[in-house]
Design an enzyme around this catalytic site. Structure first.
Site: not given
Ligand code: GLY
Length: 417
Positions: A245, A275-276
Site C-alpha cells: 500500500t 481492508g483498512d
Molecule cells: N493495508 C492494505 C490492506 O490490507 O488492504
C-alpha cells in the site's frame, strides 16, 4: 414540504452554533496548542512529507510543489499517484495484484486538514487513480465513501478514464497462485502434463517439503513466462500474499496538514473485500489540530485497532509520534494475547506526522527478512529513507524458509522483498 440536503446542512450548522459547539471547538483548539507535543501559535513548522518506502521516487518533486504553495492534499496525491501509475508496483493502482477471480480492485481514502473534509472509495475496478477519486468524492458529493460499481460510475462521471488494471505480470502471478492452490480443481497442469505430481507425497521433514514446493513453484513461474529476476518474488507473493500500500502525510509551513492512502489491497482477496486503506480512522486519519497518520500492512488487524485515529488521539493526549504509533501496535499484539505463532503472519507499519513537524515510522516487526528492515521516506528539506522503529524483535513471515536471493538478482529488482 420538501427538505433538501442544503437545508439540512444549513440547519445543522446553525444548530451547532446555537448550542455553542463551534465556540467550544475553538477554545479546545487553543488548549490543544499549549499541550505537550503541539506547535505554539505563531511557530512555522518545517514543511514535511512522510510516506511509505515505495513513494521515494516521487517525493522530491512533491516537495518542490509543497514549497511553492501547493495544497497539502494535492502534494500527497502527487506522491501516491507515482506508484498508482507504475505498472511494476504490484501493491497499488495499475498492475496491483488482483482478487481471487483475477480482477484488480482498488481502495483509497484521504483527509484534507484545512477544510476538515474526507473522501473514500472501496473495491473500485477499472480506474487507476483512486487516490484522486477519493478527493473527488468530497469535492463533488455530500458523501464520504463510495464503493464498488457505484464508485466506478462516479469516477467515470467526473472524468476518470476506464482502463484495464491487470498487467501481464500480475496476471501471471495470479495464475501461479491459482495453480498452487489447486490440487482439487481443474486449474494447473493436468495429469497428462510431464510436470504433474500427485498432491499427497510420502511423509518428509517440513523443511524439505517446502524446499520442493518453492522449487516447483519457481519452475512453474518460469513456465508461465515470469522473468528470471522476478521469479523468487512471484513465489513469495503466492505463498505470502502481500498487503502493500502507500500512505503519505503532508505538512506545510502554515501548519496545514493532509493525509492519503491508496492500495490494491490484500493479494488474491475475496471479491468485495476492503481492508483498512479506505477506512477513515484506520488507513488514514488527519486532524488539523493535532497531526496525521496512516498505515500499510495487515488491513484486518489495523481496522480492529482503528490505527490511524488511535495514533492521532494518542498525540492529542501528549504522546510523541513514536510512542503514539507503538501504542497502536501494542493493541494489535493485545488482540492476540501476545501469541507470536499468530502474530508472525501479520505485519503493520505506521507513518506518523505531528503538526509541529515531529514524525515517526514504526512497525510491528523489524521487516520481512534479515537485511530488509522496514523503512519509510521523509523529506523536511532533505530527502531520506529511515528505518522504522519495530515493536517486536525479529521478522514476520520468515516461514517458509526462502532460499537466499543471489546478489546479482537483488540488484536488478526493486520488488524482491
Ligand atoms: N493495508 C492494505 C490492506 O490490507 O488492504
Amino acid at each position: 414540504m420538501t427538505f433538501s440536503r442544503r437545508d439540512f446542512v444549513k440547519n445543522s450548522v446553525l444548530g451547532a452554533v446555537a448550542a455553542g459547539v463551534g465556540a467550544g471547538a475553538t477554545s479546545n483548539a487553543h488548549a490543544e496548542n499549549s499541550a505537550p507535543g503541539h506547535a505554539s501559535p505563531g511557530d512555522a513548522p518545517k514543511p514535511t512529507i512522510i510516506c511509505a518506502h515505495n513513494g521515494f521516487a516521487y517525493v522530491e518533486g512533491a516537495y518542490a510543489s509543497l514549497k511553492s504553495g501547493a495544497d497539502t492534499l494535492d502534494v500527497g496525491i502527487q506522491v501516491v499517484k507515482g506508484p498508482e501509475d507504475d505498472p511494476n508496483d504490484d501493491s497499488v493502482g495499475l498492475g496491483g495484484l488482483p482478487n481471487e477471480e483475477g480482477v484488480v480492485e482498488l481502495d483509497a481514502c484521504c483527509m484534507h486538514g484545512p477544510t476538515r473534509r474526507a473522501g473514500a472509495v472501496g473495491a473500485v475496478r477499472n480506474i487507476v487513480n483512486v487516490s484522486m477519486v477519493s478527493k473527488a468524492v468530497f469535492q463533488h458529493t455530500g458523501h464520504v465513501m463510495l464503493v464498488g460499481e457505484g464508485a466506478e460510475r462516479f469516477a467515470v462521471a467526473v472524468g476518470f478514464p476506464r482502463q484495464n488494471l491487470l498487467t501481464d505480470r500480475s496476471r501471471k502471478i495470479w495464475l501461479l497462485w491459482k495453480e498452487f492452490n489447486s490440487d482439487r480443481d481443474w486449474w494447473g497442469p493436468g495429469i497428462a502434463d510431464p510436470s504433474w505430481h500427485p498432491p499427497v507425497e510420502e511423509p518428509k521433514p517440513q523443511a524439505e517439503v517446502w524446499r520442493e514446493r518453492i522449487e516447483h513453484l519457481r519452475q512453474r513461474a518460469a513456465d508461465l513466462g515470469i522473468e528470471p529476476d522476478f521469479q523468487t518474488a512471484a513465489v513469495r507473493r503466492v505463498l505470502l500474499p502481500p498487503t502493500g500500500t502507500i500512505h503519505c502525510s503532508v505538512l506545510n509551513e502554515k501548519a496545514e496538514m493532509s493525509g492519503i492512502t491508496t492500495t490494491s489491497g490484500l493479494a488474491f482477496k475475496l471479491p468485495g473485500r476492503v481492508g483498512d486503506s479506505p477506512i477513515i480512522g484506520a488507513g488514514c486519519y488527519t486532524d488539523q489540530d493535532v497531526g496525521s497518520a496512516g498505515a500499510t500492512g495487515s488491513g484486518e488487524e489495523n481496522i480492529k485497532v482503528a490505527g490511524a485515529h488511535t495514533i492521532v488521539e494518542n498525540m492529542r493526549h501528549g504522546m510523541s509520534p513514536k510512542d503514539a504509533g507503538i501504542d497502536a501496535l501494542k493493541r494489535i499484539v493485545r488482540n492476540y494475547n501476545g501469541d507470536m505463532t499468530r502474530l508472525r503472519y501479520m505485519d503493520m507499519s505506521y507513518y506518523v506526522l505531528r503538526k509541529d513537524g515531529a514524525y515517526a515510522g514504526v512497525s510491528l516487526w523489524e521487516g520481512y527478512s534479515a537485511g530488509h528492515p522496514h523503512t519509510f521516506v521523509v523529506h523536511d528539506g532533505t530527502l531520506r529513507r529511515e528505518v522504522a522503529t519495530p515493536l517486536l524483535k525479529g521478522f514476520s513471515q520468515e516461514w517458509p524458509p526462502f532460499p537466499t536471493i543471489p546478489e546479482e538478482l537483488k540488484k536488478n529488482s526493486e520488488y524482491l522483498k
